[in-house]
Write a protein that holds these residues in place. Sequence first.
Motif, mmCIF file in Angstrom:
data_model
loop_
_atom_site.group_PDB
_atom_site.id
_atom_site.type_symbol
_atom_site.label_atom_id
_atom_site.label_comp_id
_atom_site.label_asym_id
_atom_site.label_seq_id
_atom_site.Cartn_x
_atom_site.Cartn_y
_atom_site.Cartn_z
ATOM 1 N N ASP A 6 3.468 -0.033 4.370
ATOM 2 C CA ASP A 6 4.572 -0.822 3.808
ATOM 3 C C ASP A 6 4.384 -2.309 4.056
ATOM 4 O O ASP A 6 4.888 -3.143 3.291
ATOM 5 N N ASN A 7 3.700 -2.658 5.142
ATOM 6 C CA ASN A 7 3.534 -4.053 5.541
ATOM 7 C C ASN A 7 2.152 -4.593 5.224
ATOM 8 O O ASN A 7 1.714 -5.580 5.817
ATOM 9 N N LEU A 22 0.811 -1.215 0.000
ATOM 10 C CA LEU A 22 0.000 0.000 0.000
ATOM 11 C C LEU A 22 0.844 1.265 0.000
ATOM 12 O O LEU A 22 0.388 2.309 -0.455
ATOM 13 N N ARG A 23 2.065 1.199 0.475
ATOM 14 C CA ARG A 23 2.956 2.359 0.378
ATOM 15 C C ARG A 23 3.243 2.668 -1.094
ATOM 16 O O ARG A 23 3.208 3.828 -1.511
ATOM 17 N N PHE A 24 3.512 1.639 -1.852
ATOM 18 C CA PHE A 24 3.790 1.792 -3.285
ATOM 19 C C PHE A 24 2.612 2.485 -3.974
ATOM 20 O O PHE A 24 2.779 3.439 -4.733
ATOM 21 N N HIS A 25 1.391 2.014 -3.704
ATOM 22 C CA HIS A 25 0.220 2.578 -4.370
ATOM 23 C C HIS A 25 -0.121 3.973 -3.829
ATOM 24 O O HIS A 25 -0.551 4.843 -4.589
ATOM 25 N N LEU A 26 0.077 4.176 -2.530
ATOM 26 C CA LEU A 26 -0.223 5.475 -1.941
ATOM 27 C C LEU A 26 0.673 6.562 -2.521
ATOM 28 O O LEU A 26 0.220 7.682 -2.791
ATOM 29 N N GLU A 27 1.949 6.253 -2.724
ATOM 30 C CA GLU A 27 2.875 7.235 -3.272
ATOM 31 C C GLU A 27 2.507 7.622 -4.701
ATOM 32 O O GLU A 27 2.758 8.744 -5.132
ATOM 33 N N ARG A 28 1.886 6.717 -5.412
ATOM 34 C CA ARG A 28 1.519 6.994 -6.795
ATOM 35 C C ARG A 28 0.140 7.620 -6.936
ATOM 36 O O ARG A 28 -0.103 8.407 -7.849
ATOM 37 N N LEU A 29 -0.751 7.290 -6.028
ATOM 38 C CA LEU A 29 -2.120 7.807 -6.105
ATOM 39 C C LEU A 29 -2.329 9.066 -5.268
ATOM 40 O O LEU A 29 -3.246 9.844 -5.527
ATOM 41 N N GLU A 37 -4.099 7.968 6.897
ATOM 42 C CA GLU A 37 -3.088 8.258 5.875
ATOM 43 C C GLU A 37 -3.567 7.844 4.486
ATOM 44 O O GLU A 37 -3.336 8.563 3.501
ATOM 45 N N LEU A 38 -4.226 6.701 4.386
ATOM 46 C CA LEU A 38 -4.669 6.219 3.079
ATOM 47 C C LEU A 38 -5.758 7.113 2.487
ATOM 48 O O LEU A 38 -5.776 7.367 1.287
ATOM 49 N N ILE A 39 -6.662 7.604 3.346
ATOM 50 C CA ILE A 39 -7.770 8.426 2.858
ATOM 51 C C ILE A 39 -7.333 9.856 2.568
ATOM 52 O O ILE A 39 -7.703 10.447 1.542
ATOM 53 N N PHE A 40 -6.516 10.427 3.445
ATOM 54 C CA PHE A 40 -6.175 11.847 3.329
ATOM 55 C C PHE A 40 -4.783 12.113 2.763
ATOM 56 O O PHE A 40 -4.416 13.259 2.521
ATOM 57 N N GLY A 41 -3.989 11.055 2.566
ATOM 58 C CA GLY A 41 -2.678 11.241 1.962
ATOM 59 C C GLY A 41 -1.643 11.844 2.883
ATOM 60 O O GLY A 41 -0.585 12.292 2.431
ATOM 61 N N ARG A 42 -1.916 11.876 4.161
ATOM 62 C CA ARG A 42 -0.970 12.386 5.159
ATOM 63 C C ARG A 42 -1.280 11.710 6.486
ATOM 64 O O ARG A 42 -2.373 11.189 6.689
ATOM 65 N N ARG A 43 -0.318 11.722 7.393
ATOM 66 C CA ARG A 43 -0.530 11.076 8.689
ATOM 67 C C ARG A 43 -1.183 12.056 9.656
ATOM 68 O O ARG A 43 -0.985 13.271 9.562
#
Length: 429
Positions: free
Chosen positions: A149-150, A107-114, A210-216
């Motif tokens: 990442d995990n 999900l880190r890979f996809h989050l960085e791209r999306l 983080e996944l929804i808003f793109g930040r922690r």
Amino acid sequence: MGAVCCRPQPIDFDGEVNLFHFVLLRCVGKGAFGKVRVVQHKQTRDLYALKYINKAKCVKMKAVPNVIQERRLLEEVDHPFIVNLRYAFQDDENCFFVLDLMLGGDLRFHLERLGSMPEETVRFYLAQLSSALAFLHEMGIMHRDLKPDNILLDEQGNAHLTDFNIAIHFSERRLTGVAGSMAYMAPEILTKRGYTCHIDWWSLGVCAYELIFGRRPFRGRSNSDLTYSITKDSLKWPEDADKKCSRSGMQVIKGLLERDVPKRFGCKPNGEGFQELRRHPWFKPIDWDTLETKEQTPPFIPDRNKANFDASHELEELLLEDNPLKAKARKANQDNLSAEMRQMEEQFTSYDFKKMQRRSYYPHNQHLISTATATSSGLASSRPGTPANDLRVDSGIVVNGNSMDLPGGEEIMREKDTSRNDNLEKEYP
């Protein structure tokens, strides 16, 4: 007279599993002690992820108990939303984990791209991951390093929890050692008040935000700033939060990021916390009855025609590896091993899911020794497996790796914790 052709030795598939049983394919990951690559079983043709750990590096970094504990924990667990262990073995140089292969990327890979993900996608992941956490906690295991990442996706888009490098069994006595990735640590870890498996629900909340808003939700330029933010700052929402997340979704995230542990979602005893989470209105679209059988269509399906991992790992393997991995016969003389090497030799035992029942090495879990993933021995799994067959060698592949350092005051925090099971002291540099 021509030279006699040297024929390769036949492979004994009925004997103990070893690296000769597998075809080594592309390298797709790199960790602190070794690498991860795709392998194919020569007899069954099934594809797996091979995580291998260099013994000498492991000894140097004083992580031998870690590796042994991860090996033992992985034999104990079998769940649809966990990257499960299928084989384990060692040679003179490495310890090997053969795991379910995930083709969809982390999900880190996809989050960085999306940049961020739709609420319905994150809700689906949270349902699957909460199922995995509830299972682990029932087994008396806390993960301690839940982060994007995990979390790995399979080819269909289902989420799986991986990397049990710092996972540990827990009991009624609370732990005080600091372990995990700092940005995802629960406040009770950082304040050293003592903690148990409830920390995993907090980490799940950080991931959801983080996944929804793109930040922690909590940030800091240094470790001390980040610690203060996690333990003291009020939870704040982005200005456009209502455009990205419903009110009920924000209620779930807020409930997971509750500093008062008894009030935190997921934390009620005897599994009631998980049931409370399931009953929340936000999860109404989730069909919990068919979730674990993977009958539902995930809202996000990774592109199988693209590589869902960092391609530099394979390039590095080709250009820079001084000692590339290859199957080697074991040396007969093992008398001059150091104490640490001897410990790995004796305690990193072989495992073959086709032939052996899963078991627990820990006395308090003896009643849970029931699952087996084999069919060849006449045993049936108590849970749906995660098959690795029918996968394409030329697909983009990503698999389990070790925890990685993160920038901005978020490095992996390790512990020296003597409240260990089985007299294995966990010690980190």
